[in-house]
Design a protein around this motif. Structure first.
Motif, mmCIF file in Angstrom:
data_model
loop_
_atom_site.group_PDB
_atom_site.id
_atom_site.type_symbol
_atom_site.label_atom_id
_atom_site.label_comp_id
_atom_site.label_asym_id
_atom_site.label_seq_id
_atom_site.Cartn_x
_atom_site.Cartn_y
_atom_site.Cartn_z
ATOM 1 N N GLN A 148 -87.829 -10.291 46.164
ATOM 2 C CA GLN A 148 -89.133 -10.713 46.441
ATOM 3 C C GLN A 148 -89.005 -12.086 46.930
ATOM 4 N N HIS A 149 -88.065 -12.816 46.593
ATOM 5 C CA HIS A 149 -88.126 -14.329 46.766
ATOM 6 C C HIS A 149 -86.751 -14.972 47.488
ATOM 7 N N GLY A 192 -84.119 -10.286 50.429
ATOM 8 C CA GLY A 192 -85.313 -9.657 50.759
ATOM 9 C C GLY A 192 -85.845 -9.756 52.190
ATOM 10 N N ARG A 193 -85.420 -10.651 52.964
ATOM 11 C CA ARG A 193 -86.019 -10.921 54.309
ATOM 12 C C ARG A 193 -85.070 -10.308 55.129
ATOM 13 N N ALA A 225 -85.731 -7.536 41.355
ATOM 14 C CA ALA A 225 -87.074 -8.006 41.737
ATOM 15 C C ALA A 225 -87.219 -9.495 42.219
ATOM 16 N N HIS A 253 -89.196 -18.025 39.592
ATOM 17 C CA HIS A 253 -89.906 -16.420 39.469
ATOM 18 C C HIS A 253 -89.194 -15.595 38.399
#
Lengths: 325, 325
Positions: free
Chosen positions: A181-182, A186-187, A177, B182
């Motif tokens: 997300q970070h 994820g990009r 996760a 995170h």
């Protein structure tokens, strides 16, 4: 007079975690009469806190009399309703039943299952999974088992007879996760949505790299590089990453837990995630472990039995009903 | 008439990354005359984009004549000013010099160093580090070396004579950042600020768990469990996590790169981070590698030499000045 027959509520069991809770109304044989789900984990409580949530549940269930109540999960943590100290692992089911915490409520006592701790050079803790494991023990004839509970903080536990003898946490779900997300992984925007077959293929490709013998740290970046090199569809990068992480968990788990053929793993948890784990086990050359589903209600029921919470005479409830009516 | 003497600008070198850029004005011997730093990486460009940033730099440097310009880093990526294809690894310095991309600008051509790619079952890429490695080659007599470049995406590279023969990326820095910001591991509030000694101790404790032989996935959660069990000061959890990740990187790197005593590693990068790596190497029983600092300007200078960018006669610049004046 209310009898503890099939169909008559005999136990309210709760799995009260960080972000959500599940409650099961069970009869005297452990048969589930009603399921309640709410996004009211210990980190998302309404005004009124724990007591308000419990009151809402009992109101929705239209229960007019006190009932034995047993909860497991983060409700027993330092940020929960009542901190119930961890029991040291190994721990037998009977020790868990004897270690219940007791929080008084407007509806009678709420019993809370303790978590387990493993001290030593690599300390580890669990809260909630011990109850699922106890539930699995009841459905499983084998004396010696490895129980795998996939999730945010996956647990691998060794079970011997009616005791949890060892366990280890993998942060697989949370790593997935936060990376999606970070992190740069994820990009990788999707071009077009892949079909299920492509996604499974990318997942298995990730899982198989666990066989290379190079640990995760030296492989994670390949999720990006493989996309840049057109070896992986952008839209499948998430599945590849998931495969990398789950493949690593299984490789490390199978080695670290010293799993014998007699102790073949069983999967406990949510269906879709367990199916992904089955795919990963087979991609790594193992047998696909059977899936036991969510065994938390069975675990709560067995612990309630072992703690004699169900032994009160039926009239007790009747009397109490009279008292509050 | 302007001579290419010591003190006379002969090359503008740029390391133009994702979040920032560094520019060095060098003389004909590679001596740095001026350093420019800006948070104008390819992801933070002002209106006017790449051309505006270059114009600002040249204006600040008060350079009134065209100058050979060579840049490395993400400026050559698909999201950069000009995409310069990756060269396959192994690659000799001369191949990098021959593979420069050429972007025309208002100030003459900007040459851009290509990145490197390693295809195969675990694809990998680098952009910018190849130039730092070339810079290290120039300061290092050894024919065969392992270069470790700690950072967001740490690189371990093998160098043989004047070629980069192999490399591998570890997402150590990014993993640390996303986990601290995170994940549950960052949600361990500090009680009181620890002193440097305590922090080093927690870091080394993390590094040493790499010796247990259990890969990262099975150890990460111990950062939380150790705090819950009072084996680790809350305020030192970040250092312990950093130790876990860097310890893993070094264990995996030393094994996977098959490092011989002749090829003992050298550290290239930011001083404070390199010192942490030195501490980790010694905690794992290795020699502390020497630190070469930031070798990007030296790399740019050597590549500019190899590409004959500095070979233009001094009068060329004079003439050009006359032309634009």
């Amino acid at each position: 007079m209310i009898w503890l027959d099939a169909g008559t509520p005999a136990l309210l069991g709760l799995d009260w975690g960080s972000s959500s809770l599940r409650a099961w109304l069970m009869d005297a044989r452990g048969i589930i009469l009603h399921v309640h789900y709410a996004r009211q984990g210990i980190l998302n409580l309404p005004d009124g806190g724990f007591a308000q949530v419990l009151s809402d549940i009992l109101t929705q269930l239209r229960l007019e009399y006190p009932l034995p109540m047993l909860a497991c999960g983060m409700v027993g943590s330092i940020n929960g309703w009542l901190e119930v100290p961890y029991l040291p692992c190994p721990a037998a089911m009977s020790q868990l039943a004897n270690g219940l915490g007791l929080q008084s409520t407007a509806y009678g006592p709420l019993h809370i299952v303790p978590g387990l701790v493993k001290d030593g050079p690599l300390p580890d803790v669990m809260r909630g999974e011990e109850t699922q494991i106890v539930g699995m023990m009841g459905t499983d004839g084998a004396g010696h088992r490895t129980v795998v509970l996939p999730g945010t903080h996956s647990k691998w536990a060794q079970v011997e007879e009616q005791a949890i003898t060892d366990f280890r946490t993998f942060m697989t779900g949370e790593l997935y996760a936060v990376l999606m997300q970070h992190s740069i992984l994820g990009r990788l925007p999707a071009t077009m949505p892949p079909d299920a077959g492509q996604r499974d293929e990318a997942f298995v490709m990730g899982v198989r790299t666990a066989l290379s013998g190079v640990p995760l740290a030296g492989r994670l970046f390949s999720a990006r590089a493989a996309v840049l090199r057109n070896r992986l569809e952008r839209a499948c990068a998430a599945d590849y990453l998931s495969g990398l992480l789950i493949g690593e968990e299984i490789q490390v788990g199978m080695t670290a837990m010293d799993i014998t053929p007699q102790a073949a793993p069983v999967l406990v948890g949510e269906q879709a995630l367990c199916q992904r784990y089955q795919l990963a086990f087979t991609a790594l050359g193992h047998h696909a472990p059977p899936v036991a589903g969510n065994t938390a209600p069975a675990g709560l029921f067995r612990l309630a039995q072992a703690a004699h919470l169900l032994d009160l005479p039926p009239t007790h409830f009747h009397d109490q009903k009279g008292a509050v009516a």
